[in-house]
Design a protein around this motif. Structure first.
Motif, PDB file in Angstrom:
ATOM      1  N   SER A 219       8.020 -51.828  -6.277  1.00 10.30           N
ATOM      2  CA  SER A 219       7.520 -50.353  -5.954  1.00 10.30           C
ATOM      3  C   SER A 219       7.961 -50.141  -4.615  1.00 10.30           C
ATOM      4  O   SER A 219       7.575 -50.840  -3.603  1.00 10.30           O
ATOM      5  N   LYS A 220       8.601 -48.709  -4.669  1.00 11.99           N
ATOM      6  CA  LYS A 220       9.029 -48.284  -3.446  1.00 11.99           C
ATOM      7  C   LYS A 220       7.948 -47.966  -2.438  1.00 11.99           C
ATOM      8  O   LYS A 220       7.960 -48.484  -1.236  1.00 11.99           O
ATOM      9  N   TYR A 221       6.981 -47.610  -2.877  1.00 13.72           N
ATOM     10  CA  TYR A 221       5.576 -47.186  -2.104  1.00 13.72           C
ATOM     11  C   TYR A 221       4.981 -48.594  -1.588  1.00 13.72           C
ATOM     12  O   TYR A 221       4.532 -48.795  -0.375  1.00 13.72           O
ATOM     13  N   GLY A 222       4.872 -49.602  -2.540  1.00 11.38           N
ATOM     14  CA  GLY A 222       4.388 -50.733  -2.163  1.00 11.38           C
ATOM     15  C   GLY A 222       5.024 -51.378  -1.246  1.00 11.38           C
ATOM     16  O   GLY A 222       4.714 -52.062  -0.415  1.00 11.38           O
ATOM     17  N   ARG A 223       6.489 -51.518  -1.214  1.00 15.05           N
ATOM     18  CA  ARG A 223       7.462 -52.268  -0.186  1.00 15.05           C
ATOM     19  C   ARG A 223       7.227 -51.499   1.048  1.00 15.05           C
ATOM     20  O   ARG A 223       7.416 -52.021   2.021  1.00 15.05           O
ATOM     21  N   GLY A 224       7.112 -50.134   1.062  1.00 12.08           N
ATOM     22  CA  GLY A 224       6.882 -49.528   2.281  1.00 12.08           C
ATOM     23  C   GLY A 224       5.648 -49.675   2.808  1.00 12.08           C
ATOM     24  O   GLY A 224       5.355 -49.958   4.284  1.00 12.08           O
ATOM     25  N   TYR A 225       4.434 -49.893   2.263  1.00 15.53           N
ATOM     26  CA  TYR A 225       3.198 -50.143   2.554  1.00 15.53           C
ATOM     27  C   TYR A 225       3.254 -51.656   3.393  1.00 15.53           C
ATOM     28  O   TYR A 225       2.675 -51.955   4.071  1.00 15.53           O
ATOM     29  N   ALA A 226       3.795 -52.594   2.605  1.00 15.52           N
ATOM     30  CA  ALA A 226       4.004 -53.988   3.035  1.00 15.52           C
ATOM     31  C   ALA A 226       4.529 -54.039   4.342  1.00 15.52           C
ATOM     32  O   ALA A 226       4.120 -54.784   5.046  1.00 15.52           O
ATOM     33  N   ASP A 227       5.774 -53.214   4.477  1.00 13.57           N
ATOM     34  CA  ASP A 227       6.552 -53.151   5.682  1.00 13.57           C
ATOM     35  C   ASP A 227       5.603 -52.519   6.899  1.00 13.57           C
ATOM     36  O   ASP A 227       5.543 -53.159   8.031  1.00 13.57           O
ATOM     37  N   MET A 228       4.930 -51.568   6.689  1.00 15.66           N
ATOM     38  CA  MET A 228       4.184 -50.871   7.627  1.00 15.66           C
ATOM     39  C   MET A 228       3.064 -51.711   7.926  1.00 15.66           C
ATOM     40  O   MET A 228       2.668 -51.849   9.157  1.00 15.66           O
ATOM     41  N   MET A 229       2.494 -52.595   7.367  1.00 16.40           N
ATOM     42  CA  MET A 229       1.473 -53.670   7.469  1.00 16.40           C
ATOM     43  C   MET A 229       1.851 -54.682   8.426  1.00 16.40           C
ATOM     44  O   MET A 229       1.209 -55.169   9.427  1.00 16.40           O
ATOM     45  N   ARG A 230       2.854 -55.009   8.134  1.00 12.19           N
ATOM     46  CA  ARG A 230       3.705 -56.249   9.020  1.00 12.19           C
ATOM     47  C   ARG A 230       3.910 -55.522  10.198  1.00 12.19           C
ATOM     48  O   ARG A 230       3.655 -56.365  11.310  1.00 12.19           O
ATOM     49  N   LEU A 231       4.490 -54.390  10.585  1.00  9.86           N
ATOM     50  CA  LEU A 231       4.662 -53.550  11.823  1.00  9.86           C
ATOM     51  C   LEU A 231       3.449 -53.521  12.446  1.00  9.86           C
ATOM     52  O   LEU A 231       3.111 -53.881  13.735  1.00  9.86           O
ATOM     53  N   ARG A 232       2.320 -52.964  11.917  1.00 11.33           N
ATOM     54  CA  ARG A 232       1.022 -52.911  12.431  1.00 11.33           C
ATOM     55  C   ARG A 232       0.322 -54.360  13.103  1.00 11.33           C
ATOM     56  O   ARG A 232       0.009 -54.417  14.196  1.00 11.33           O
ATOM     57  N   GLU A 233       0.473 -55.383  12.401  1.00 12.87           N
ATOM     58  CA  GLU A 233       0.001 -56.535  12.541  1.00 12.87           C
ATOM     59  C   GLU A 233       0.752 -57.054  13.880  1.00 12.87           C
ATOM     60  O   GLU A 233       0.403 -57.694  14.617  1.00 12.87           O
ATOM     61  N   LYS A 234       2.276 -56.931  13.892  1.00 11.82           N
ATOM     62  CA  LYS A 234       2.827 -57.222  15.057  1.00 11.82           C
ATOM     63  C   LYS A 234       2.553 -56.516  16.142  1.00 11.82           C
ATOM     64  O   LYS A 234       2.374 -56.974  17.603  1.00 11.82           O
ATOM     65  N   GLU A 235       2.386 -55.360  16.120  1.00 16.86           N
ATOM     66  CA  GLU A 235       1.591 -54.583  17.344  1.00 16.86           C
ATOM     67  C   GLU A 235       0.418 -54.933  17.723  1.00 16.86           C
ATOM     68  O   GLU A 235       0.195 -54.879  19.058  1.00 16.86           O
ATOM     69  N   VAL A 236      -0.392 -55.295  17.042  1.00 14.14           N
ATOM     70  CA  VAL A 236      -1.741 -55.947  17.161  1.00 14.14           C
ATOM     71  C   VAL A 236      -1.662 -57.079  18.117  1.00 14.14           C
ATOM     72  O   VAL A 236      -2.336 -57.414  19.240  1.00 14.14           O
ATOM     73  N   LEU A 237      -0.741 -58.051  17.437  1.00 15.36           N
ATOM     74  CA  LEU A 237      -0.622 -59.382  18.240  1.00 15.36           C
ATOM     75  C   LEU A 237       0.113 -58.967  19.617  1.00 15.36           C
ATOM     76  O   LEU A 237      -0.247 -59.738  20.557  1.00 15.36           O
ATOM     77  N   ALA A 238       1.333 -58.422  19.492  1.00 16.45           N
ATOM     78  CA  ALA A 238       1.662 -57.890  20.929  1.00 16.45           C
ATOM     79  C   ALA A 238       0.549 -57.446  22.066  1.00 16.45           C
ATOM     80  O   ALA A 238       0.539 -57.681  23.106  1.00 16.45           O
ATOM     81  N   SER A 239      -0.255 -56.474  21.573  1.00 10.59           N
ATOM     82  CA  SER A 239      -1.303 -55.956  22.385  1.00 10.59           C
ATOM     83  C   SER A 239      -2.310 -56.941  22.862  1.00 10.59           C
ATOM     84  O   SER A 239      -2.790 -56.953  24.117  1.00 10.59           O
ATOM     85  N   GLU A 240      -2.600 -58.109  21.877  1.00 11.31           N
ATOM     86  CA  GLU A 240      -3.530 -58.846  22.370  1.00 11.31           C
ATOM     87  C   GLU A 240      -2.720 -59.805  23.194  1.00 11.31           C
ATOM     88  O   GLU A 240      -3.688 -60.372  24.222  1.00 11.31           O
ATOM     89  N   LYS A 241      -1.512 -60.450  23.095  1.00 11.42           N
ATOM     90  CA  LYS A 241      -0.863 -60.959  24.309  1.00 11.42           C
ATOM     91  C   LYS A 241      -0.915 -60.343  25.372  1.00 11.42           C
ATOM     92  O   LYS A 241      -1.158 -61.007  26.604  1.00 11.42           O
ATOM     93  N   VAL A 242      -0.698 -58.999  25.617  1.00  9.78           N
ATOM     94  CA  VAL A 242      -0.829 -58.160  26.841  1.00  9.78           C
ATOM     95  C   VAL A 242      -2.053 -58.427  27.395  1.00  9.78           C
ATOM     96  O   VAL A 242      -2.464 -58.595  28.566  1.00  9.78           O
ATOM     97  N   VAL A 243      -3.177 -58.199  26.567  1.00  9.35           N
ATOM     98  CA  VAL A 243      -4.404 -58.188  27.089  1.00  9.35           C
ATOM     99  C   VAL A 243      -4.678 -59.616  27.581  1.00  9.35           C
ATOM    100  O   VAL A 243      -5.397 -59.823  28.603  1.00  9.35           O
ATOM    101  N   ASN A 244      -4.605 -60.823  26.827  1.00 10.95           N
ATOM    102  CA  ASN A 244      -4.584 -62.144  27.293  1.00 10.95           C
ATOM    103  C   ASN A 244      -4.118 -62.375  28.525  1.00 10.95           C
ATOM    104  O   ASN A 244      -4.345 -63.208  29.326  1.00 10.95           O
ATOM    105  N   PHE A 245      -2.836 -61.836  28.725  1.00  7.16           N
ATOM    106  CA  PHE A 245      -1.782 -62.168  29.865  1.00  7.16           C
ATOM    107  C   PHE A 245      -2.296 -61.514  31.056  1.00  7.16           C
ATOM    108  O   PHE A 245      -2.797 -62.096  32.224  1.00  7.16           O
ATOM    109  N   THR A 246      -2.913 -60.306  30.993  1.00  4.50           N
ATOM    110  CA  THR A 246      -3.692 -59.654  32.024  1.00  4.50           C
ATOM    111  C   THR A 246      -4.748 -60.281  32.497  1.00  4.50           C
ATOM    112  O   THR A 246      -5.320 -60.356  33.669  1.00  4.50           O
TER     113      THR A 246
END
Length: 261
Positions: A219-246
């Protein structure tokens, strides 16, 4: 308004082809089908969903029945461009599509809650009921791609489409904008859909088997949604690393200050 088909009922089987498979199959397809008058065309869609993405999450669970709502245009889009508001339902492998044709500006205003329904027809009432059933619908994802469509020489209901350059976007979703987006398929890949009222021609099935082309669930929409969620997860993990490092850095500073004090 030019005539168009409001209701479709057909099987739509999807295949993912590499460049070699695509060229090999096209040689055969050109003997039984012809590219339509539009040639290579641009197709633009906005999929509408609930804030928690209820429709696409349900669809990705592969239930017997699923449905989607989208707004579609062809080519460059302006206020006056003819657009289609479509409900696409799939039950037990058969696709049912209901759509109305409306000027893009009117369709976009209606679907984003800025205006009332534009028509009084059976399909328009079904679309309105669909939106009221799900409640808070919003533009969820823009999907655009390039398409070559072919129709059977002897059977015009037999259609084959090839989609490339498939992109998704969730920023400033409005088909009047040129938003670009992230690619869904790898380079050289072609998403083929065979659309038939009954069965796929036997000779075509044989040729696809020879080329190693087999049905796939995509599904085009399904593939796009899965990619979007992967990107959001990476953003959350990156922000958590910044918070933990700070927090770690601040603790070191505090320990150093205490030691010096």
């Amino acid at each position: 308004m030019s005539e168009y088909k409001e209701v479709f009922k057909r099987a739509e089987i999807k295949y993912l082809l590499n460049e070699i498979q695509y060229k090999g199959l096209m040689k055969y397809l050109e003997t039984i089908a012809a590219v339509d008058a539009y040639g290579l065309s641009k197709i633009n869609n906005i999929y509408f969903d609930t804030p928690d993405y209820r429709l696409i999450r349900t669809s990705m669970e592969k239930p017997l029945y699923k449905e989607k709502l989208r707004l579609r245009t062809y080519g460059d889009t302006t206020d006056e461009t003819n657009s289609f508001i479509e409900i696409k339902k799939k039950y037990d492998g058969i696709v049912y599509k209901r759509r109305i044709s409306v000027k893009y500006a009117d369709a976009f205003a209606y679907l984003t809650g800025q205006d009332a329904p534009m028509q009084d027809s059976q399909v328009a009432r079904e679309i309105d009921a669909f939106i009221r059933f799900y409640g808070d619908m919003k533009p969820a994802m823009e999907i655009c791609y390039d398409r070559i469509a072919m129709a059977g020489l002897d059977d015009p209901d037999f259609r084959v489409t090839f989609d490339t350059n498939i992109r998704w976007n969730v920023r400033n979703m409005d088909l009047r904008r040129k938003n670009g987006g992230r690619q869904i398929l790898p380079p050289g890949a072609h998403l083929m859909e065979v659309k038939v009222a009954n069965a796929i021609p036997m000779e075509l099935s044989r040729k696809m088997s020879e080329l190693g082309i087999f049905p796939t669930s995509i599904s085009k929409y399904g593939r796009g949604y899965a990619d979007m969620m992967r990107l959001r997860e990476k953003e959350v993990l990156a922000s958590e690393k910044v918070v933990n490092f700070t927090a770690y850095k601040n603790s070191i500073i505090r320990k150093g200050a205490a030691a010096n004090g």
